[in-house]
Design a protein around this motif. Structure first.
Motif, PDB file in Angstrom:
ATOM      1  N   LEU A 139       0.828  -1.294   0.190  1.00 46.67           N
ATOM      2  CA  LEU A 139      -0.073   0.033  -0.015  1.00 46.67           C
ATOM      3  C   LEU A 139       1.070   1.186   0.061  1.00 46.67           C
ATOM      4  O   LEU A 139       1.984   1.288   1.005  1.00 46.67           O
ATOM      5  CB  LEU A 139      -0.998  -0.005   1.212  1.00 46.67           C
ATOM      6  CG  LEU A 139      -1.987  -1.203   1.229  1.00 46.67           C
ATOM      7  CD1 LEU A 139      -1.566  -2.154   1.878  1.00 46.67           C
ATOM      8  CD2 LEU A 139      -3.180  -0.409   2.046  1.00 46.67           C
ATOM      9  N   ASP A 140       0.698   2.089  -0.936  1.00 45.99           N
ATOM     10  CA  ASP A 140       1.519   3.311  -1.013  1.00 45.99           C
ATOM     11  C   ASP A 140       0.467   4.556  -0.685  1.00 45.99           C
ATOM     12  O   ASP A 140      -0.553   4.773  -1.596  1.00 45.99           O
ATOM     13  CB  ASP A 140       1.792   3.474  -2.463  1.00 45.99           C
ATOM     14  CG  ASP A 140       3.284   2.369  -2.579  1.00 45.99           C
ATOM     15  OD1 ASP A 140       4.144   2.668  -1.674  1.00 45.99           O
ATOM     16  OD2 ASP A 140       3.297   1.707  -3.568  1.00 45.99           O
ATOM     17  N   SER A 141       0.634   5.186   0.281  1.00 45.34           N
ATOM     18  CA  SER A 141      -0.040   6.345   0.605  1.00 45.34           C
ATOM     19  C   SER A 141      -1.578   6.178   0.279  1.00 45.34           C
ATOM     20  O   SER A 141      -2.353   7.113  -0.183  1.00 45.34           O
ATOM     21  CB  SER A 141       0.359   7.537  -0.267  1.00 45.34           C
ATOM     22  OG  SER A 141       1.979   7.771  -0.101  1.00 45.34           O
ATOM     23  N   PHE A 142      -2.112   5.159   0.843  1.00 48.70           N
ATOM     24  CA  PHE A 142      -3.443   5.045   0.748  1.00 48.70           C
ATOM     25  C   PHE A 142      -4.401   5.567   1.649  1.00 48.70           C
ATOM     26  O   PHE A 142      -4.138   5.424   2.674  1.00 48.70           O
ATOM     27  CB  PHE A 142      -3.791   3.380   0.788  1.00 48.70           C
ATOM     28  CG  PHE A 142      -5.282   2.963   0.355  1.00 48.70           C
ATOM     29  CD1 PHE A 142      -5.751   2.923  -0.856  1.00 48.70           C
ATOM     30  CD2 PHE A 142      -5.898   2.600   1.264  1.00 48.70           C
ATOM     31  CE1 PHE A 142      -6.931   2.388  -1.219  1.00 48.70           C
ATOM     32  CE2 PHE A 142      -7.110   2.328   1.025  1.00 48.70           C
ATOM     33  CZ  PHE A 142      -7.730   2.079  -0.028  1.00 48.70           C
ATOM     34  N   SER A 143      -5.556   6.221   1.088  1.00 49.10           N
ATOM     35  CA  SER A 143      -6.377   6.885   1.921  1.00 49.10           C
ATOM     36  C   SER A 143      -7.780   6.383   1.767  1.00 49.10           C
ATOM     37  O   SER A 143      -8.014   5.974   0.620  1.00 49.10           O
ATOM     38  CB  SER A 143      -6.273   8.259   2.080  1.00 49.10           C
ATOM     39  OG  SER A 143      -5.098   8.620   2.477  1.00 49.10           O
ATOM     40  N   PHE A 144      -8.519   6.369   2.438  1.00 41.81           N
ATOM     41  CA  PHE A 144     -10.157   6.102   2.197  1.00 41.81           C
ATOM     42  C   PHE A 144     -11.165   6.913   3.104  1.00 41.81           C
ATOM     43  O   PHE A 144     -10.867   6.984   4.426  1.00 41.81           O
ATOM     44  CB  PHE A 144     -10.219   4.630   2.441  1.00 41.81           C
ATOM     45  CG  PHE A 144     -11.805   4.217   2.301  1.00 41.81           C
ATOM     46  CD1 PHE A 144     -12.115   4.042   1.115  1.00 41.81           C
ATOM     47  CD2 PHE A 144     -12.721   3.824   3.376  1.00 41.81           C
ATOM     48  CE1 PHE A 144     -13.682   3.545   0.690  1.00 41.81           C
ATOM     49  CE2 PHE A 144     -13.798   3.553   3.140  1.00 41.81           C
ATOM     50  CZ  PHE A 144     -14.373   3.456   2.007  1.00 41.81           C
ATOM     51  N   ARG A 145     -11.968   7.495   2.547  1.00 42.58           N
ATOM     52  CA  ARG A 145     -13.168   8.202   3.389  1.00 42.58           C
ATOM     53  C   ARG A 145     -14.393   7.713   3.093  1.00 42.58           C
ATOM     54  O   ARG A 145     -14.944   7.418   1.652  1.00 42.58           O
ATOM     55  CB  ARG A 145     -12.908   9.684   2.690  1.00 42.58           C
ATOM     56  CG  ARG A 145     -13.803  10.641   3.751  1.00 42.58           C
ATOM     57  CD  ARG A 145     -13.876  11.956   2.949  1.00 42.58           C
ATOM     58  NE  ARG A 145     -12.867  12.626   2.466  1.00 42.58           N
ATOM     59  CZ  ARG A 145     -11.956  13.116   3.275  1.00 42.58           C
ATOM     60  NH1 ARG A 145     -12.309  13.581   4.328  1.00 42.58           N
ATOM     61  NH2 ARG A 145     -11.141  13.760   2.688  1.00 42.58           N
ATOM     62  N   TYR A 146     -15.230   7.433   3.859  1.00 45.66           N
ATOM     63  CA  TYR A 146     -16.532   7.094   3.837  1.00 45.66           C
ATOM     64  C   TYR A 146     -17.446   8.047   3.248  1.00 45.66           C
ATOM     65  O   TYR A 146     -17.361   9.007   3.333  1.00 45.66           O
ATOM     66  CB  TYR A 146     -17.256   6.444   4.944  1.00 45.66           C
ATOM     67  CG  TYR A 146     -16.784   4.926   5.459  1.00 45.66           C
ATOM     68  CD1 TYR A 146     -17.194   3.617   4.749  1.00 45.66           C
ATOM     69  CD2 TYR A 146     -15.724   4.927   6.461  1.00 45.66           C
ATOM     70  CE1 TYR A 146     -16.471   2.430   5.214  1.00 45.66           C
ATOM     71  CE2 TYR A 146     -15.405   3.731   6.852  1.00 45.66           C
ATOM     72  CZ  TYR A 146     -15.582   2.523   6.291  1.00 45.66           C
ATOM     73  OH  TYR A 146     -15.161   1.149   6.602  1.00 45.66           O
TER      74      TYR A 146
ATOM     75  N   ASP B 223      -3.150   7.940   4.437  1.00 50.98           N
ATOM     76  CA  ASP B 223      -1.576   7.809   4.146  1.00 50.98           C
ATOM     77  C   ASP B 223      -1.129   6.551   4.524  1.00 50.98           C
ATOM     78  O   ASP B 223       0.133   6.584   5.205  1.00 50.98           O
ATOM     79  CB  ASP B 223      -0.912   8.984   4.621  1.00 50.98           C
ATOM     80  CG  ASP B 223      -1.249  10.463   3.807  1.00 50.98           C
ATOM     81  OD1 ASP B 223      -1.526  10.305   2.860  1.00 50.98           O
ATOM     82  OD2 ASP B 223      -1.282  11.320   4.576  1.00 50.98           O
ATOM     83  N   ILE B 224      -1.559   5.603   4.452  1.00 52.41           N
ATOM     84  CA  ILE B 224      -1.316   4.015   4.903  1.00 52.41           C
ATOM     85  C   ILE B 224      -0.154   3.695   3.938  1.00 52.41           C
ATOM     86  O   ILE B 224      -0.473   3.349   2.681  1.00 52.41           O
ATOM     87  CB  ILE B 224      -2.320   2.917   4.887  1.00 52.41           C
ATOM     88  CG1 ILE B 224      -3.211   3.478   5.912  1.00 52.41           C
ATOM     89  CG2 ILE B 224      -1.893   1.704   5.331  1.00 52.41           C
ATOM     90  CD1 ILE B 224      -3.061   3.320   7.299  1.00 52.41           C
ATOM     91  N   THR B 225       0.998   3.377   4.514  1.00 51.54           N
ATOM     92  CA  THR B 225       2.160   2.771   3.478  1.00 51.54           C
ATOM     93  C   THR B 225       2.685   1.688   4.260  1.00 51.54           C
ATOM     94  O   THR B 225       3.211   1.850   5.406  1.00 51.54           O
ATOM     95  CB  THR B 225       3.138   3.762   3.284  1.00 51.54           C
ATOM     96  OG1 THR B 225       2.697   4.893   2.539  1.00 51.54           O
ATOM     97  CG2 THR B 225       4.290   3.268   2.568  1.00 51.54           C
ATOM     98  N   LEU B 226       2.465   0.431   3.683  1.00 53.71           N
ATOM     99  CA  LEU B 226       3.033  -0.713   4.349  1.00 53.71           C
ATOM    100  C   LEU B 226       3.318  -1.989   3.361  1.00 53.71           C
ATOM    101  O   LEU B 226       2.467  -1.655   2.215  1.00 53.71           O
ATOM    102  CB  LEU B 226       2.343  -1.131   5.636  1.00 53.71           C
ATOM    103  CG  LEU B 226       0.827  -1.616   5.372  1.00 53.71           C
ATOM    104  CD1 LEU B 226       0.563  -3.021   5.101  1.00 53.71           C
ATOM    105  CD2 LEU B 226       0.095  -1.254   6.718  1.00 53.71           C
ATOM    106  N   SER B 227       3.746  -2.893   3.692  1.00 49.60           N
ATOM    107  CA  SER B 227       3.866  -3.981   2.588  1.00 49.60           C
ATOM    108  C   SER B 227       4.053  -5.423   3.388  1.00 49.60           C
ATOM    109  O   SER B 227       4.364  -5.520   4.638  1.00 49.60           O
ATOM    110  CB  SER B 227       5.313  -3.806   1.813  1.00 49.60           C
ATOM    111  OG  SER B 227       6.308  -3.743   2.774  1.00 49.60           O
TER     112      SER B 227
END
Length: 555
Positions: A6-13, A23-27
């Motif tokens: 995940l690269d700079s992933f954001s989510f809004r309902y 800004d989720i960044t992880l692998s």
């Protein structure tokens, strides 16, 4: 090989201002076992759902998710169904067939696998998970642990490369939960399947996983090796007599993680080689108390309050007259106490609560509440599925309608007071089905408490709650008890019961196997006990919480 990124992933309902993920960044590499930790509403379930295309909800997304070396959205439906397995938090929503055999076949048949492949994989899964004797059983007759195994087996029958699990142990008793975690570790090591697991019950998981991710308010606070994650938590806390207490919310994200640590780390937070398992904690404990005299056993203090609940020689069963769930069941609990009834999945905890509140009738025997048979005092009942209590479009509307039906004098003040006490003020405008399981549990409890019951019956109230929310719930329940309310709840949560209850009871084989104060109840058990009690076993059988065990060697 990197299997997920995940690269700079954001989510809004939809119709919300705050990002559920930011800004989720992880692998995760192939073969990783990743533990997702965080408070209720921190984004664990939302993150997992965004990794499974079929379960993604509507909303605004930014950033990139790469799975199996390709953008997630480029996976075909067949690839997504087979390569990404998902085990839901709600077991009932996961099971769709009538029998165990049908459940194992369902996914394979739906995707058009040849009959010979289906037979082979069903036989393989049944053998691997020990489900052979259950194949023709109705899924409705299975215990929680058996349902969890069937759900897991049906997902693995599609041979996924990535397995996502959303709090799979939330409805399991301690023994079944440990067996599930051991099974997941075996799947990870023997089959090489990458696992992402969101879970509040982390006692055994820090020693099983290869990476820990700490989520707070939709953001990653830490990502790394489990021992380093534990060390990060211990370096961001303040010590007290009860091992490591949570800090205040304003002090930073670490406050929500302190109580997620394994018991050994809570007892010995300053050790250079931070212990994570009972074995490591026990070895260190023996060094600390070497040469010391064991403390004298605590005296057993008999109850002085009158009985609030008296169950005498009760018989009850579902269906066939030859099948009894309870036979000669007797149990006495007392006014002004916070009591817990424990037992394995299927032992009858939920049934007992339904008998007490009148939803079910015993075949034989008597049930008295506050000394009166057939009496119906002001009683509040929170079922195991809190969704059953909500009908309106928002939590606020539901609470307001309930308050109006109860004809409360100051409904708005009562709702505001309960919302602040339970930490649900921020979700009052949300739809009950759009909030996390933990938030829904707290909202349901607020609705039950509107009636100011004299006897409060709760079915798994700590289910889906993070440890910080549990401590707030405990403070609320203790306050109710001090005001004269008698509280009885069914639970699998040994740590919660040991820390906060006045009395515990264990159901086994249709009867009450044991009752007593937490020190005597848990101190005499082996499996239905706390990790802290197992660390101190042999030296003190009355010390069952982390704070109590820590005090044994600090003094």
């Amino acid at each position: 090989m990197e299997i997920l990124r995940l690269d700079s992933f954001s989510f809004r309902y939809p119709h919300t201002q705050r990002c559920a993920l930011k800004d989720i960044t992880l692998s995760a590499d192939e073969g990783d076992f990743v533990l997702l930790c965080g408070a209720s509403g921190s984004g664990k379930s939302t993150l997992l759902e965004n990794l499974k295309p079929e379960l993604r909800r509507n909303g605004e997304r930014t950033g990139e998710i790469t799975c199996l070396g390709r953008p997630l959205q480029s996976l075909s439906r067949m690839e997504s169904a087979c390569d990404i397995g998902f085990v839901m938090q709600n077991l009932e929503a996961q099971l769709v067939a009538d029998t165990v055999r049908g459940e194992l076949c369902f996914g394979l048949e739906s995707l058009g696998f040849p009959p010979e492949v289906i037979r082979r994989r069903v036989a393989e899964m049944a053998s691997y998970f020990g489900l052979g004797k259950l194949l023709n059983r109705s899924v409705n007759t299975l215990s929680g642990g058996e349902k969890q195994l069937v759900s897991l087996a049906s997902v693995l029958s599609l041979s996924p490369k990535l397995l996502l699990l959303d709090e799979p142990a939330s409805q399991l008793d301690p023994v079944a939960a440990r067996e599930l975690f051991s099974m997941l570790a075996r799947i990870n090591s023997e089959l090489g399947i990458t696992i992402l697991l969101a879970e509040h019950h982390t006692e055994e998981l820090f020693t099983l996983c290869s990476k820990a991710v700490l989520l707070h308010n939709g953001q990653v606070s830490f990502c790394g090796a489990p021992r380093e994650a534990a060390r990060f938590i211990t370096q961001n806390r303040t010590l007290s007599s009860d091992a490591i207490p949570p800090q205040t919310k304003e002090s930073g994200s670490a406050y929500v993680f302190t109580s997620l640590l394994p018991s050994a780390a809570k007892i010995f937070p300053d050790e250079p080689s931070l212990p994570l398992s009972v074995r490591e904690g026990r070895a260190l404990f023996k060094q600390k108390i070497s040469g010391r005299t064991p403390p004298a056993p605590m005296p057993v203090i008999p109850p002085t309050a009158p009985p609030a609940v008296s169950v005498t020689d009760v018989y009850f069963g579902y269906g066939s007259k030859d099948t009894l769930l309870f036979h000669d069941l007797s149990l006495t609990l007392y006014e002004g106490e916070l009591s817990a009834v424990m037992g394995a999945n299927g032992s009858g905890k939920s049934t007992l609560l339904k008998l007490l509140c009148g939803l079910l009738k015993p075949k034989r025997g008597t049930i008295e509440l506050f000394g009166k048979r057939g009496a119906k005092p002001t009683l509040g009942y929170l079922p195991q599925n809190p969704r059953l209590l909500f009908l309106a479009d928002t939590v606020q509307q539901d609470l307001t309608a309930c308050a109006e039906n109860l004809r409360l004098l100051h409904p708005e003040e009562r709702i505001q007071s309960l919302s602040e006490a339970l930490g649900i003020s921020d979700i009052l405008s949300s739809h009950p089905y759009d909030i996390s399981a933990g938030e829904l549990q707290r909202a349901a409890l607020a609705k039950v408490l509107l009636s100011s019951p004299r006897l409060l019956l709760l079915d798994e109230p700590t289910k889906a709650l993070d440890p910080f929310a549990k401590s707030k719930l405990a403070a609320l329940l203790r306050g109710l008890v001090q005001s004269g309310v008698t509280v009885l709840f069914a639970s699998h949560d040994t740590e919660f019961c040991a820390s906060y209850c006045d009395r515990c009871a264990l159901l086994f084989d249709g009867q009450t196997a044991a009752t007593g104060a937490p020190a005597q109840f848990f101190g005499g058990n082996v499996f239905y006990s706390t990790a802290a009690a197992r660390i101190a076993a042999g030296f003190s059988y009355d010390s069952v919480t982390c704070g109590e065990v820590r005090n044994l060697w600090i003094k």
